[in-house]
Design a protein around this motif. Sequence first.
Motif, short mmCIF file in Angstrom:
data_model
loop_
_atom_site.label_atom_id
_atom_site.label_comp_id
_atom_site.label_asym_id
_atom_site.label_seq_id
_atom_site.Cartn_x
_atom_site.Cartn_y
_atom_site.Cartn_z
N VAL A 55 0.85 -1.19 0.00
CA VAL A 55 0.00 0.00 0.00
C VAL A 55 0.89 1.24 0.00
N LYS A 56 0.65 2.13 -0.95
CA LYS A 56 1.48 3.33 -1.09
C LYS A 56 1.18 4.31 0.04
N THR A 57 2.22 5.01 0.45
CA THR A 57 2.08 5.98 1.54
C THR A 57 2.07 7.42 1.04
N SER A 58 2.28 7.61 -0.25
CA SER A 58 2.24 8.96 -0.82
C SER A 58 1.51 8.93 -2.15
N THR A 59 1.05 10.09 -2.56
CA THR A 59 0.26 10.23 -3.78
C THR A 59 1.08 10.95 -4.84
N ALA A 60 0.97 10.50 -6.09
CA ALA A 60 1.67 11.14 -7.20
C ALA A 60 1.36 12.63 -7.22
N PRO A 61 2.36 13.49 -7.43
CA PRO A 61 2.13 14.94 -7.38
C PRO A 61 1.03 15.44 -8.31
N LEU A 62 0.92 14.87 -9.51
CA LEU A 62 -0.12 15.33 -10.42
C LEU A 62 -1.50 14.99 -9.87
N VAL A 63 -1.65 13.79 -9.33
CA VAL A 63 -2.93 13.41 -8.72
C VAL A 63 -3.24 14.35 -7.56
N GLN A 64 -2.24 14.63 -6.74
CA GLN A 64 -2.45 15.51 -5.60
C GLN A 64 -2.86 16.91 -6.04
N ARG A 65 -2.30 17.37 -7.15
CA ARG A 65 -2.65 18.70 -7.64
C ARG A 65 -4.12 18.76 -8.06
N ILE A 66 -4.60 17.70 -8.69
CA ILE A 66 -6.00 17.67 -9.12
C ILE A 66 -6.93 17.59 -7.90
N LEU A 67 -6.54 16.79 -6.91
CA LEU A 67 -7.31 16.73 -5.67
C LEU A 67 -7.31 18.09 -4.98
N GLY A 68 -6.17 18.77 -5.03
CA GLY A 68 -6.07 20.09 -4.42
C GLY A 68 -6.91 21.14 -5.12
N ALA A 69 -7.31 20.85 -6.36
CA ALA A 69 -8.19 21.75 -7.10
C ALA A 69 -9.66 21.44 -6.85
N GLY A 70 -9.92 20.44 -5.99
CA GLY A 70 -11.30 20.17 -5.60
C GLY A 70 -11.91 18.91 -6.16
N ALA A 71 -11.21 18.19 -7.06
CA ALA A 71 -11.78 16.96 -7.61
C ALA A 71 -11.83 15.88 -6.53
N ARG A 72 -12.82 15.01 -6.62
CA ARG A 72 -13.00 13.94 -5.63
C ARG A 72 -12.61 12.60 -6.24
N PHE A 73 -11.68 11.91 -5.60
CA PHE A 73 -11.20 10.61 -6.07
C PHE A 73 -12.30 9.56 -5.93
N VAL A 74 -12.51 8.77 -7.01
CA VAL A 74 -13.53 7.72 -6.95
C VAL A 74 -12.96 6.33 -7.22
N GLY A 75 -11.65 6.21 -7.48
CA GLY A 75 -11.07 4.88 -7.63
C GLY A 75 -9.92 4.83 -8.62
N LYS A 76 -9.18 3.71 -8.54
CA LYS A 76 -8.10 3.44 -9.49
C LYS A 76 -8.64 2.53 -10.58
N THR A 77 -8.21 2.79 -11.80
CA THR A 77 -8.85 2.14 -12.95
C THR A 77 -7.96 1.10 -13.62
N ASN A 78 -8.63 0.18 -14.26
CA ASN A 78 -8.02 -0.90 -15.03
C ASN A 78 -7.13 -0.34 -16.14
N THR A 79 -6.11 -1.08 -16.50
CA THR A 79 -5.20 -0.70 -17.58
C THR A 79 -4.69 -1.94 -18.29
N ASP A 80 -4.35 -1.82 -19.55
CA ASP A 80 -3.62 -2.90 -20.21
C ASP A 80 -2.36 -3.20 -19.41
N GLU A 81 -1.93 -4.44 -19.43
CA GLU A 81 -0.78 -4.84 -18.65
C GLU A 81 0.46 -4.02 -19.01
N LEU A 82 1.08 -3.43 -17.98
CA LEU A 82 2.28 -2.60 -18.13
C LEU A 82 2.03 -1.38 -19.01
N ALA A 83 0.75 -1.10 -19.30
CA ALA A 83 0.35 0.00 -20.20
C ALA A 83 0.89 -0.21 -21.60
N TYR A 84 1.13 -1.48 -21.99
CA TYR A 84 1.82 -1.76 -23.24
C TYR A 84 0.88 -2.36 -24.28
#
Length: 386
Positions: A55-84
């Motif tokens: 379990v990660k203890t910190s949040t990616a800076p870009l994600v944090q910036r969007i949260l800091g602008a008021g967006a509400r996190f609703v979940g982590k999403t599926n991706t192709d394996e390794l994004a490849y």
Amino acid sequence: MQDRWNAFMPYPDAYVGHAAMGPLSGHRLAVKDLFDVAGYPTAAGNAVLLAASGVKTSTAPLVQRILGAGARFVGKTNTDELAYSLIGGNIHFGMPINPSDPNLIPGGSSSGSAVAVAAGLADIGLGTDTSGSIRLPAAINGLVGWRPTHGSLDIGGLHPLAPSFDVPGFMTRSLESMVALMSAVGVPTADDRLSSVLIVENIFDSIEDDTADETIALLRSAAIPVRVAGSIGSFSLEELAAAFVTVLQKEAWESNRSIFERSPQAIAPDIAARLLSGSRLDVGEVREARRVREHFSREIDRLFRDDVVVVLPTLTMSPPKRDAAPESFAAFRSACIKLLCLSGLSGCPQLTFPLASSGRNISLSLLGARSADRMLMTVGKRLRVE
């Protein structure tokens, strides 16, 4: 949340805070499972990486910036394996379901983020785009997609694929939401010096005539000056795609060598084969591909000195069905790379949006100079695509 589309990873809920007020207040944020979010693991679409993540203890800076602008996190999403991949499938976690046509692929690798937005489960889909992983699923799902200028957004806390191409990007249902996002992540306001849009003949020769005709009619109705060129540079689209794939495969191998050598059986066969191809490239092949890339990038820079925007279709062919043969997926990926690689090779931004005046699902794209992200949005709004 009811997720019958398989858009989200099946993680236990953890609290993720956000600013009470901000320019993105009221927007729900879905985050591709390549970005770290405190309280969640990061699997990058692979079961071995999930097991090793913790379990990660910190949040990616870009994600944090969007949260800091008021967006509400609703979940982590599926991706192709390794994004490849560009298809949207995953042997470990399944393929998300395309809300507009469940028989078709959702497109990837930002498949879950695209589906979450298209299904109305989120308003902002945060993903990544290396070879088209924002633009292609946005096109298939009828969304607005933005691949920013390479290097303009923070990539801290992001699992890499091919770093010289990797870009965080976004998908929304409207241009207005994308405008708000650009402001929230610090993209400067536009210098509206557009002189014309450019139609490239060898690009439009590769697509259906109806799409080309509708695109030109749209440009003329918006009273935007149109220029025509035979090609976008001195290299053919096939040569550019080949150079792009060579560099991509080399960097993808370097990024994922450790997991491949440790657990090759834990990677889908088609993705493992592409990683293995990257491991076998010789120095001369990679050097020549990078030479093509550098030459093309210089040509693009010269082209954009005239404050021009290139207009092009996002896809070269219709997406295959989700149960199509692997050969169909490979043919689709190969055909689409010929256009999707232009942004990656040049580092330039691309904005993708649905051509709403058409009765068909047609996605148009605008390609502009580095740091001209806002200009693309301005042109998109003038085209009245919504």
